[in-house]
Motif scaffolding. Sequence first.
Motif, mmCIF file in Angstrom:
data_model
loop_
_atom_site.group_PDB
_atom_site.id
_atom_site.type_symbol
_atom_site.label_atom_id
_atom_site.label_comp_id
_atom_site.label_asym_id
_atom_site.label_seq_id
_atom_site.Cartn_x
_atom_site.Cartn_y
_atom_site.Cartn_z
ATOM 1 N N GLN A 1 2.060 -6.792 -4.399
ATOM 2 C CA GLN A 1 2.317 -7.310 -3.057
ATOM 3 C C GLN A 1 3.336 -6.450 -2.333
ATOM 4 N N LEU A 2 4.402 -6.060 -3.033
ATOM 5 C CA LEU A 2 5.451 -5.250 -2.402
ATOM 6 C C LEU A 2 4.928 -3.858 -2.052
ATOM 7 N N ALA A 3 4.207 -3.226 -2.976
ATOM 8 C CA ALA A 3 3.664 -1.892 -2.710
ATOM 9 C C ALA A 3 2.714 -1.924 -1.522
ATOM 10 N N ALA A 4 1.894 -2.971 -1.427
ATOM 11 C CA ALA A 4 0.963 -3.094 -0.305
ATOM 12 C C ALA A 4 1.717 -3.262 1.001
ATOM 13 N N MET A 5 2.757 -4.085 0.997
ATOM 14 C CA MET A 5 3.510 -4.359 2.208
ATOM 15 C C MET A 5 4.231 -3.103 2.707
ATOM 16 N N LEU A 6 4.771 -2.301 1.769
ATOM 17 C CA LEU A 6 5.537 -1.111 2.144
ATOM 18 C C LEU A 6 4.654 0.126 2.311
ATOM 19 N N GLY A 7 3.379 0.021 1.971
ATOM 20 C CA GLY A 7 2.495 1.188 2.082
ATOM 21 C C GLY A 7 2.841 2.285 1.104
ATOM 22 N N ARG B 1 -5.092 -3.515 -3.051
ATOM 23 C CA ARG B 1 -6.102 -2.914 -2.183
ATOM 24 C C ARG B 1 -6.376 -3.761 -0.947
ATOM 25 N N ARG B 2 -6.387 -5.075 -1.115
ATOM 26 C CA ARG B 2 -6.711 -5.964 0.007
ATOM 27 C C ARG B 2 -5.615 -5.968 1.059
ATOM 28 N N ASP B 3 -4.355 -5.992 0.620
ATOM 29 C CA ASP B 3 -3.241 -6.210 1.539
ATOM 30 C C ASP B 3 -2.527 -4.933 1.959
ATOM 31 N N PHE B 4 -2.991 -3.788 1.516
ATOM 32 C CA PHE B 4 -2.299 -2.523 1.787
ATOM 33 C C PHE B 4 -2.164 -2.257 3.286
ATOM 34 N N ARG B 5 -0.942 -1.878 3.673
ATOM 35 C CA ARG B 5 -0.666 -1.499 5.057
ATOM 36 C C ARG B 5 -0.400 0.000 5.098
ATOM 37 N N PRO B 6 -1.172 0.772 5.835
ATOM 38 C CA PRO B 6 -0.934 2.220 5.903
ATOM 39 C C PRO B 6 0.485 2.528 6.369
ATOM 40 N N GLU C 1 -1.731 6.805 3.736
ATOM 41 C CA GLU C 1 -2.666 6.282 4.728
ATOM 42 C C GLU C 1 -3.599 5.235 4.128
ATOM 43 N N LYS C 2 -3.809 5.321 2.803
ATOM 44 C CA LYS C 2 -4.689 4.378 2.124
ATOM 45 C C LYS C 2 -4.105 4.078 0.753
ATOM 46 N N PRO C 3 -4.558 3.013 0.105
ATOM 47 C CA PRO C 3 -3.985 2.657 -1.210
ATOM 48 C C PRO C 3 -4.179 3.775 -2.227
ATOM 49 N N HIS C 4 -3.207 3.897 -3.110
ATOM 50 C CA HIS C 4 -3.329 4.807 -4.243
ATOM 51 C C HIS C 4 -2.917 4.032 -5.487
ATOM 52 N N LEU C 5 -3.902 3.691 -6.307
ATOM 53 C CA LEU C 5 -3.691 2.846 -7.486
ATOM 54 C C LEU C 5 -3.783 3.692 -8.748
ATOM 55 N N MET C 6 -2.722 3.640 -9.546
ATOM 56 C CA MET C 6 -2.701 4.320 -10.839
ATOM 57 C C MET C 6 -2.597 3.267 -11.945
ATOM 58 N N LEU C 7 -3.417 3.415 -12.975
ATOM 59 C CA LEU C 7 -3.425 2.473 -14.087
ATOM 60 C C LEU C 7 -3.020 3.177 -15.376
ATOM 61 N N GLY C 8 -2.200 2.489 -16.185
ATOM 62 C CA GLY C 8 -1.793 3.024 -17.478
ATOM 63 C C GLY C 8 -2.900 2.870 -18.508
ATOM 64 N N PHE C 9 -3.039 3.869 -19.378
ATOM 65 C CA PHE C 9 -4.122 3.866 -20.358
ATOM 66 C C PHE C 9 -3.658 4.577 -21.628
ATOM 67 N N ASN C 10 -3.767 3.893 -22.774
ATOM 68 C CA ASN C 10 -3.411 4.497 -24.061
ATOM 69 C C ASN C 10 -4.550 5.359 -24.579
ATOM 70 N N VAL C 11 -4.206 6.528 -25.092
ATOM 71 C CA VAL C 11 -5.209 7.420 -25.678
ATOM 72 C C VAL C 11 -4.719 7.908 -27.038
ATOM 73 N N VAL D 1 14.878 -1.683 -2.920
ATOM 74 C CA VAL D 1 13.914 -0.622 -2.572
ATOM 75 C C VAL D 1 14.128 -0.167 -1.134
ATOM 76 N N LEU D 2 14.312 -1.110 -0.216
ATOM 77 C CA LEU D 2 14.542 -0.761 1.183
ATOM 78 C C LEU D 2 15.840 0.024 1.350
ATOM 79 N N GLU D 3 16.873 -0.361 0.607
ATOM 80 C CA GLU D 3 18.137 0.373 0.678
ATOM 81 C C GLU D 3 17.949 1.803 0.185
#
Length: 328
Positions: free
Chosen positions: A173-179, A201-206, A211-221, A135-137
């Motif tokens: 954890q990775l998404a929070a660390m990388l913002g 949400r707890r560990d997110f680094r801007p 600037e803030k967490p953005h959480l998307m959840l999958g949902f079947n319809v 991801v960093l590369e």
Amino acid sequence: MIAYSLLDLVPIVQGGNAGESLANAADLAAHAEALGYTRYWVAEHHGMPGIASAATAVVIAHVGAATSTIRIGAGGIMLPNHAPLVIAEQFGTLDALFPGRIDLGLGRAPGSDQRVARALRRTLESSPDAFPQDVLELQSYFADDGQTGIRSVPGAGANVKLWILGSSTFGAQLAAMLGLPYAFASHFAPDAMEAASAIYRRDFRPSAVCEKPHLMLGFNVFAADTDSEAEVMATSMQQAFVAIRTGQPIELPPPIPGFRDTLGAQGNAMLDHVLQVTAIGGPERVREQIAAFIDRTKPDELILTGMIHDHAARKRSFQIAAEVMRGL
């Protein structure tokens, strides 16, 4: 109202073919754009007889040509299958073709068995354990910061929005660390959803990206004009899940009324568990189920999906879902 998006697995139905599925994907993407969906994603799968999105970047280009405003992208690219430079070039090309519209969701699961993984990359030296470094590369190629000593063309300076995908707490954890924004695969792997959401949400680094967490959840319809119609419609995906869990993936079959009655207790328990993040019914029942899920999990965005055999019925399902989302 929270944002709502669409995940299309580009199903190949029994009696159909990949060409028809890809034509349906372009039509569905245009439909989603007209209905106000934020983004349309396709996912990388290999060796699956019922899914036509293996060449994910090519499919994205195909649907991009059929749309004009909706964000399009991958949900996701399984990075262990690819050299990061190749992905930078592919998605840099997509950004050049459709500027400002490209999302790149990154997953660490190979999404296939060992034989397919070896055929894709010719070596298994790149394991899921290397995912953070990959991801960093990839970020370095897009940033054009010279850290790799190689310039991705296209790719350098591309405006591609990266997402981390996951079905466990690792990606959170990775998404929070990388913002970075984070999408959780609750539509088929709900077990760690609450734990992963809390960690993210707890560990997110801007960051410069978020600037803030953005959480998307999958949902079947599976939405239809009546509850009974939706219940029958959902049996296509239920059949497909049973086939996958028994090691015999199939093309998406037509619905079977009363299919759940043909399963034993173990099969029904498996479906109830793996598909628990699901709404099935007419508009009112779907509204109640989605509203209850949003109230419980409080995501920033839902990405809706549903493997439905009939294309017109699938479009109608996503239309009802969009109307529900706008009305919440």
